[in-house]
Design an enzyme around this catalytic site. Structure first.
Site, short mmCIF file in Angstrom:
data_model
loop_
_atom_site.label_atom_id
_atom_site.label_comp_id
_atom_site.label_asym_id
_atom_site.label_seq_id
_atom_site.Cartn_x
_atom_site.Cartn_y
_atom_site.Cartn_z
N HIS A 33 0.85 -1.19 0.00
CA HIS A 33 0.00 0.00 0.00
C HIS A 33 0.89 1.24 0.00
O HIS A 33 1.73 1.42 0.89
CB HIS A 33 -0.91 0.00 1.24
N ASP A 35 1.02 5.17 0.07
CA ASP A 35 0.27 6.39 0.39
C ASP A 35 0.92 7.59 -0.28
O ASP A 35 2.07 7.92 0.00
CB ASP A 35 0.26 6.63 1.90
N MET A 37 0.74 11.50 -0.64
CA MET A 37 0.15 12.69 -0.01
C MET A 37 0.78 13.93 -0.63
O MET A 37 1.99 13.98 -0.86
CB MET A 37 0.44 12.68 1.49
N HIS A 66 -2.56 4.74 -3.20
CA HIS A 66 -3.66 5.49 -2.58
C HIS A 66 -3.37 6.98 -2.70
O HIS A 66 -2.50 7.51 -2.01
CB HIS A 66 -3.76 5.03 -1.11
N MET A 68 -3.91 10.44 -1.85
CA MET A 68 -4.53 11.39 -0.93
C MET A 68 -4.14 12.77 -1.42
O MET A 68 -3.32 13.47 -0.82
CB MET A 68 -4.03 11.17 0.48
N MET A 137 -11.70 4.57 4.94
CA MET A 137 -10.70 5.03 5.90
C MET A 137 -11.26 4.86 7.30
O MET A 137 -12.35 5.35 7.61
CB MET A 137 -10.35 6.51 5.65
N GLY A 144 0.11 8.88 10.42
CA GLY A 144 0.26 7.47 10.79
C GLY A 144 -0.04 7.26 12.27
O GLY A 144 -0.11 8.21 13.05
N ASP A 175 -8.30 1.01 5.94
CA ASP A 175 -6.99 1.60 6.22
C ASP A 175 -7.10 2.50 7.43
O ASP A 175 -7.88 3.45 7.44
CB ASP A 175 -6.56 2.41 4.98
N GLY A 176 -6.32 2.17 8.46
CA GLY A 176 -6.27 3.02 9.65
C GLY A 176 -6.47 2.26 10.94
O GLY A 176 -7.53 1.69 11.18
N GLY A 177 -5.41 2.19 11.73
CA GLY A 177 -5.52 1.53 13.04
C GLY A 177 -5.76 0.04 12.97
O GLY A 177 -6.32 -0.55 13.89
N GLY A 197 0.04 -0.49 8.92
CA GLY A 197 1.34 0.15 8.87
C GLY A 197 2.21 -0.24 10.04
O GLY A 197 2.96 -1.20 9.99
N SER A 198 2.04 0.50 11.15
CA SER A 198 2.89 0.28 12.32
C SER A 198 2.71 -1.12 12.91
O SER A 198 3.66 -1.70 13.45
CB SER A 198 2.63 1.35 13.37
#
Length: 222
Positions: A33, A35, A37, A66, A68, A137, A144, A175-177, A197-198
């Site tokens: 993925h 990102d 930006m 993606h 953004m 999202m 992040g 995507d997110g958390g 991600g993390s």
């Protein structure tokens, strides 16, 4: 539907991106993925098509780009040429969404449409049958390491039903958390492409982290 894992290189070490991409694909991730930006649509600036072009020879993974960005139509050609497989744009940033979808397909890529946590599904209802993927999202984009927004599974589930009713073939990406815990919640709601991600790049054992997020097969009852 089999679950697809899409590690977000936003959480990778940018000093050695090729290795970071290889590391997660060797550990079983199907997608990467990416990102993008622009500093306008979201506050940060990340990476552009030259970076994607440089990474392409190092990986056979699906490059899941993606955007953004404001004016997504201006970035499609360059990312397609750089080797993107899927290009996702934000419904909120597109004045003429159908046109953007046609452009993505015309460039030889699969098309995805993304919506932010505060955006209603009604904004993309007319687009679902034209895209290969919808990205929900589950945090506000641009930063992040944010916490998963609890009301999102309902939205994912509503989207899942819309897709079922339309009888179209469309992936639901989140995507997110996303981590081993939230993965279960979003997969039960109907998501099948998980961006993390993390939770992947920050893990001591990347292979185990990917397996934990992939979790066990979930059967959906209609």
């Amino acid at each position: 539907m089999a679950t697809i894992i899409a590690p977000s290189i936003l959480s990778a070490n940018f000093a050695c991106l090729a290795d970071e991409v290889k590391k997660v694909t060797d550990a079983g991730a199907e997608y990467i993925h990416i990102d993008v930006m622009d500093g306008t649509y979201v506050p940060n600036i990340t990476l552009g098509s030259p970076v994607v072009k440089c990474l392409r020879p190092y990986s056979k993974a699906v490059f899941d780009v993606h955007l953004m960005t404001e004016h997504p139509e201006t970035h499609i050609e360059s990312f397609a040429e750089a080797g993107a497989d899927i290009i996702t744009f934000h419904a909120e940033a597109a004045k003429h969404a159908h046109r953007v979808i046609q452009q993505i397909h015309g460039a030889g890529c699969k098309a995805g449409v993304a919506i932010n946590p505060g955006t209603s599904l009604s904004m993309i209802e007319e687009l679902i049958e034209y895209v290969e993927m919808v990205l929900i999202m589950t945090v506000n984009p641009g930063f992040g390491g944010q916490k998963f927004i609890e009301s999102m599974p309902d939205k994912i589930h509503m989207l899942y039903h819309m897709i079922q009713e339309m009888e179209v073939d469309c992936d639901i990406e989140v995507d997110g958390g996303i981590n081993a815990e939230t993965s279960v919640i979003v997969r039960e709601a109907g998501a099948n492409v998980l961006v993390a991600g993390s939770a992947i790049y920050g893990a001591p054992d990347i292979k185990k982290a990917i397996e934990d997020i992939r979790g066990k097969e979930i059967s959906h009852h209609h």
